[in-house]
Scaffold this motif. Structure first.
Motif, PDB file in Angstrom:
ATOM      1  N   LEU A  19      -4.598   0.226   2.831  1.00 32.15           N
ATOM      2  CA  LEU A  19      -4.187  -0.796   1.858  1.00 32.15           C
ATOM      3  C   LEU A  19      -5.112  -2.014   1.920  1.00 32.15           C
ATOM      4  O   LEU A  19      -5.471  -2.584   0.884  1.00 32.15           O
ATOM      5  N   ALA A  20      -5.476  -2.422   3.121  1.00 32.74           N
ATOM      6  CA  ALA A  20      -6.370  -3.571   3.280  1.00 32.74           C
ATOM      7  C   ALA A  20      -7.741  -3.288   2.672  1.00 32.74           C
ATOM      8  O   ALA A  20      -8.338  -4.153   2.017  1.00 32.74           O
ATOM      9  N   LEU A  21      -8.256  -2.092   2.868  1.00 29.68           N
ATOM     10  CA  LEU A  21      -9.548  -1.727   2.278  1.00 29.68           C
ATOM     11  C   LEU A  21      -9.485  -1.782   0.758  1.00 29.68           C
ATOM     12  O   LEU A  21     -10.394  -2.298   0.102  1.00 29.68           O
ATOM     13  N   GLU A  22      -8.413  -1.263   0.197  1.00 30.10           N
ATOM     14  CA  GLU A  22      -8.264  -1.287  -1.255  1.00 30.10           C
ATOM     15  C   GLU A  22      -8.108  -2.721  -1.760  1.00 30.10           C
ATOM     16  O   GLU A  22      -8.638  -3.090  -2.804  1.00 30.10           O
ATOM     17  N   HIS A  23      -7.353  -3.521  -1.027  1.00 29.29           N
ATOM     18  CA  HIS A  23      -7.159  -4.928  -1.388  1.00 29.29           C
ATOM     19  C   HIS A  23      -8.499  -5.665  -1.437  1.00 29.29           C
ATOM     20  O   HIS A  23      -8.757  -6.439  -2.368  1.00 29.29           O
ATOM     21  N   LYS A  24      -9.346  -5.413  -0.451  1.00 26.44           N
ATOM     22  CA  LYS A  24     -10.639  -6.083  -0.399  1.00 26.44           C
ATOM     23  C   LYS A  24     -11.608  -5.544  -1.455  1.00 26.44           C
ATOM     24  O   LYS A  24     -12.555  -6.227  -1.842  1.00 26.44           O
ATOM     25  N   GLY A  25     -11.377  -4.312  -1.897  1.00 26.83           N
ATOM     26  CA  GLY A  25     -12.233  -3.742  -2.923  1.00 26.83           C
ATOM     27  C   GLY A  25     -13.618  -3.386  -2.443  1.00 26.83           C
ATOM     28  O   GLY A  25     -14.578  -3.402  -3.229  1.00 26.83           O
ATOM     29  N   LEU A 164       4.040  -4.284   6.665  1.00 28.57           N
ATOM     30  CA  LEU A 164       5.457  -3.936   6.510  1.00 28.57           C
ATOM     31  C   LEU A 164       5.676  -2.731   5.614  1.00 28.57           C
ATOM     32  O   LEU A 164       6.506  -1.858   5.932  1.00 28.57           O
ATOM     33  N   TYR A 165       4.948  -2.654   4.508  1.00 26.95           N
ATOM     34  CA  TYR A 165       5.266  -1.639   3.502  1.00 26.95           C
ATOM     35  C   TYR A 165       5.320  -0.206   4.058  1.00 26.95           C
ATOM     36  O   TYR A 165       6.274   0.535   3.748  1.00 26.95           O
ATOM     37  N   PRO A 166       4.358   0.244   4.856  1.00 24.36           N
ATOM     38  CA  PRO A 166       4.422   1.634   5.325  1.00 24.36           C
ATOM     39  C   PRO A 166       5.694   1.960   6.099  1.00 24.36           C
ATOM     40  O   PRO A 166       6.217   3.076   5.981  1.00 24.36           O
ATOM     41  N   PHE A 167       6.204   1.024   6.875  1.00 25.49           N
ATOM     42  CA  PHE A 167       7.422   1.298   7.626  1.00 25.49           C
ATOM     43  C   PHE A 167       8.618   1.492   6.700  1.00 25.49           C
ATOM     44  O   PHE A 167       9.456   2.375   6.916  1.00 25.49           O
ATOM     45  N   LEU A 168       8.699   0.678   5.650  1.00 27.04           N
ATOM     46  CA  LEU A 168       9.818   0.819   4.725  1.00 27.04           C
ATOM     47  C   LEU A 168       9.678   2.081   3.879  1.00 27.04           C
ATOM     48  O   LEU A 168      10.670   2.757   3.588  1.00 27.04           O
ATOM     49  N   ALA A 169       8.453   2.405   3.485  1.00 24.63           N
ATOM     50  CA  ALA A 169       8.237   3.641   2.733  1.00 24.63           C
ATOM     51  C   ALA A 169       8.607   4.856   3.579  1.00 24.63           C
ATOM     52  O   ALA A 169       9.205   5.821   3.080  1.00 24.63           O
ATOM     53  N   LEU A 170       8.272   4.811   4.861  1.00 22.89           N
ATOM     54  CA  LEU A 170       8.643   5.902   5.761  1.00 22.89           C
ATOM     55  C   LEU A 170      10.159   5.974   5.937  1.00 22.89           C
ATOM     56  O   LEU A 170      10.728   7.064   6.044  1.00 22.89           O
ATOM     57  N   ALA A 171      10.816   4.809   5.964  1.00 24.99           N
ATOM     58  CA  ALA A 171      12.277   4.802   6.067  1.00 24.99           C
ATOM     59  C   ALA A 171      12.906   5.520   4.874  1.00 24.99           C
ATOM     60  O   ALA A 171      13.849   6.315   5.028  1.00 24.99           O
ATOM     61  N   LEU A 172      12.392   5.258   3.685  1.00 23.95           N
ATOM     62  CA  LEU A 172      12.916   5.940   2.503  1.00 23.95           C
ATOM     63  C   LEU A 172      12.559   7.424   2.520  1.00 23.95           C
ATOM     64  O   LEU A 172      13.296   8.255   1.975  1.00 23.95           O
ATOM     65  N   ARG A 173      11.462   7.752   3.145  1.00 26.27           N
ATOM     66  CA  ARG A 173      11.071   9.157   3.279  1.00 26.27           C
ATOM     67  C   ARG A 173      12.075   9.922   4.149  1.00 26.27           C
ATOM     68  O   ARG A 173      12.276  11.121   3.968  1.00 26.27           O
ATOM     69  N   THR A 192      14.205  -4.740  -1.903  1.00 30.52           N
ATOM     70  CA  THR A 192      13.998  -3.793  -3.001  1.00 30.52           C
ATOM     71  C   THR A 192      13.028  -4.361  -4.028  1.00 30.52           C
ATOM     72  O   THR A 192      12.117  -3.665  -4.502  1.00 30.52           O
ATOM     73  N   ALA A 193      13.206  -5.637  -4.382  1.00 30.67           N
ATOM     74  CA  ALA A 193      12.310  -6.278  -5.348  1.00 30.67           C
ATOM     75  C   ALA A 193      10.899  -6.395  -4.786  1.00 30.67           C
ATOM     76  O   ALA A 193       9.908  -6.208  -5.503  1.00 30.67           O
ATOM     77  N   TRP A 194      10.801  -6.706  -3.498  1.00 28.46           N
ATOM     78  CA  TRP A 194       9.486  -6.817  -2.849  1.00 28.46           C
ATOM     79  C   TRP A 194       8.762  -5.476  -2.868  1.00 28.46           C
ATOM     80  O   TRP A 194       7.561  -5.404  -3.170  1.00 28.46           O
ATOM     81  N   MET A 195       9.482  -4.387  -2.560  1.00 30.59           N
ATOM     82  CA  MET A 195       8.853  -3.065  -2.595  1.00 30.59           C
ATOM     83  C   MET A 195       8.352  -2.741  -3.997  1.00 30.59           C
ATOM     84  O   MET A 195       7.271  -2.160  -4.157  1.00 30.59           O
ATOM     85  N   ALA A 196       9.107  -3.116  -5.003  1.00 30.61           N
ATOM     86  CA  ALA A 196       8.672  -2.863  -6.381  1.00 30.61           C
ATOM     87  C   ALA A 196       7.386  -3.626  -6.690  1.00 30.61           C
ATOM     88  O   ALA A 196       6.498  -3.106  -7.390  1.00 30.61           O
ATOM     89  N   ARG A 197       7.259  -4.850  -6.174  1.00 32.98           N
ATOM     90  CA  ARG A 197       6.027  -5.615  -6.395  1.00 32.98           C
ATOM     91  C   ARG A 197       4.848  -4.929  -5.725  1.00 32.98           C
ATOM     92  O   ARG A 197       3.749  -4.857  -6.294  1.00 32.98           O
ATOM     93  N   PRO A 202      -2.180  -1.868  -8.418  1.00 32.88           N
ATOM     94  CA  PRO A 202      -2.890  -0.762  -9.074  1.00 32.88           C
ATOM     95  C   PRO A 202      -3.429   0.291  -8.119  1.00 32.88           C
ATOM     96  O   PRO A 202      -3.689   1.420  -8.534  1.00 32.88           O
ATOM     97  N   PHE A 203      -3.596  -0.067  -6.859  1.00 32.53           N
ATOM     98  CA  PHE A 203      -4.201   0.877  -5.920  1.00 32.53           C
ATOM     99  C   PHE A 203      -3.198   1.518  -4.971  1.00 32.53           C
ATOM    100  O   PHE A 203      -3.561   2.422  -4.217  1.00 32.53           O
ATOM    101  N   LEU A 204      -1.933   1.067  -4.977  1.00 28.08           N
ATOM    102  CA  LEU A 204      -1.030   1.546  -3.937  1.00 28.08           C
ATOM    103  C   LEU A 204      -0.813   3.059  -4.000  1.00 28.08           C
ATOM    104  O   LEU A 204      -0.801   3.734  -2.964  1.00 28.08           O
ATOM    105  N   GLU A 205      -0.667   3.589  -5.204  1.00 23.40           N
ATOM    106  CA  GLU A 205      -0.412   5.024  -5.317  1.00 23.40           C
ATOM    107  C   GLU A 205      -1.540   5.848  -4.710  1.00 23.40           C
ATOM    108  O   GLU A 205      -1.296   6.930  -4.152  1.00 23.40           O
TER     109      GLU A 205
END
Length: 214
Positions: A19-25, A164-173, A192-197, A202-205
């Motif tokens: 995610l950091a690599l994508e953020h930096k572009g 934080l995001y990977p831990f929450l995504a794994l929790a939902l997994r 929930t709103a934060w995860m949606a943001r 554009p690169f998260l998927e």
């Protein structure tokens, strides 16, 4: 410039670096190691990281491991790109503090649940162990909810959000893998709103663990 990123599908620490690599572009080459095949324990990989863990970043021959160090390195290595630690000194300190809390307390709380579901054969799933692990995880998810008082953890989008995001995504997994272990219901409205943001980035998927797509 030549950056190689060594990754393992499902590792929350490797995911944050992606995610950091994508953020930096910045351009990079990704090499995905198979945990099941033991590629992270190979002699060739041990020569890069003797601890035999992902993530590892190799930048023009300079090998760096430990995700927090890699993210900090990326921000200093590419100062002109989108900052991973934006704002003033206190805002950046807050982001770093939150990363330490995620790496210590949240990881410690979530790991037993992940181990009980993801790293245990279905036939060996233990209802009592999973139930107890879910309760422990719920306490830290309450902490996440109380911490999200702004759009992002430290005000502006930062490395803390990517930690934080990977831990929450794994929790939902966990719930996706085992529907009778509800996890989404443990997330508060701010979380929930934060995860949606985050998921609207554009690169998260592109960074979703490859084995989730099969």
């Amino acid at each position: 410039m030549s950056i190689t990123f060594y990754y393992g599908s499902g590792s929350p620490y490797a995911w944050r670096v992606w995610l950091a690599l994508e953020h930096k572009g910045v351009p990079y080459e990704i090499k995905t190691l198979s945990f099941s095949a033991g590629e992270h324990r190979s002699e060739a990989f041990a020569a890069i990281n003797p601890r035999c863990k992902v993530p590892v970043l190799v930048d023009d021959g300079f090998a760096l491991f430990e995700s927090a160090a890699i993210v900090e390195y990326l921000d200093e290595r590419f100062p002109g790109a989108a900052p991973l630690f934006p704002g003033g000194i206190r805002q950046r300190a807050l982001a770093r503090r939150l990363i330490r809390e995620i790496d210590s307390y949240l990881d410690e709380a979530m790991s037993p649940l992940f181990h009980a579901v993801f790293l245990t054969a279905r036939a060996a799933w233990d209802e009592a162990v999973i139930g107890q692990a879910r309760q422990v995880a719920a306490q830290q998810l309450d902490w996440v909810e109380s911490t999200l008082t702004q759009d992002y953890l430290a005000g502006a989008l930062s490395a803390a959000d990517y930690a934080l995001y990977p831990f929450l995504a794994l929790a939902l997994r966990v719930e996706a893998r085992r529907p009778d272990t509800p996890m989404r219901s443990l997330l508060g409205p701010a979380t929930t709103a934060w995860m949606a943001r985050l998921e609207a980035l554009p690169f998260l998927e592109r960074t979703l663990p490859p084995h989730w797509k099969t």
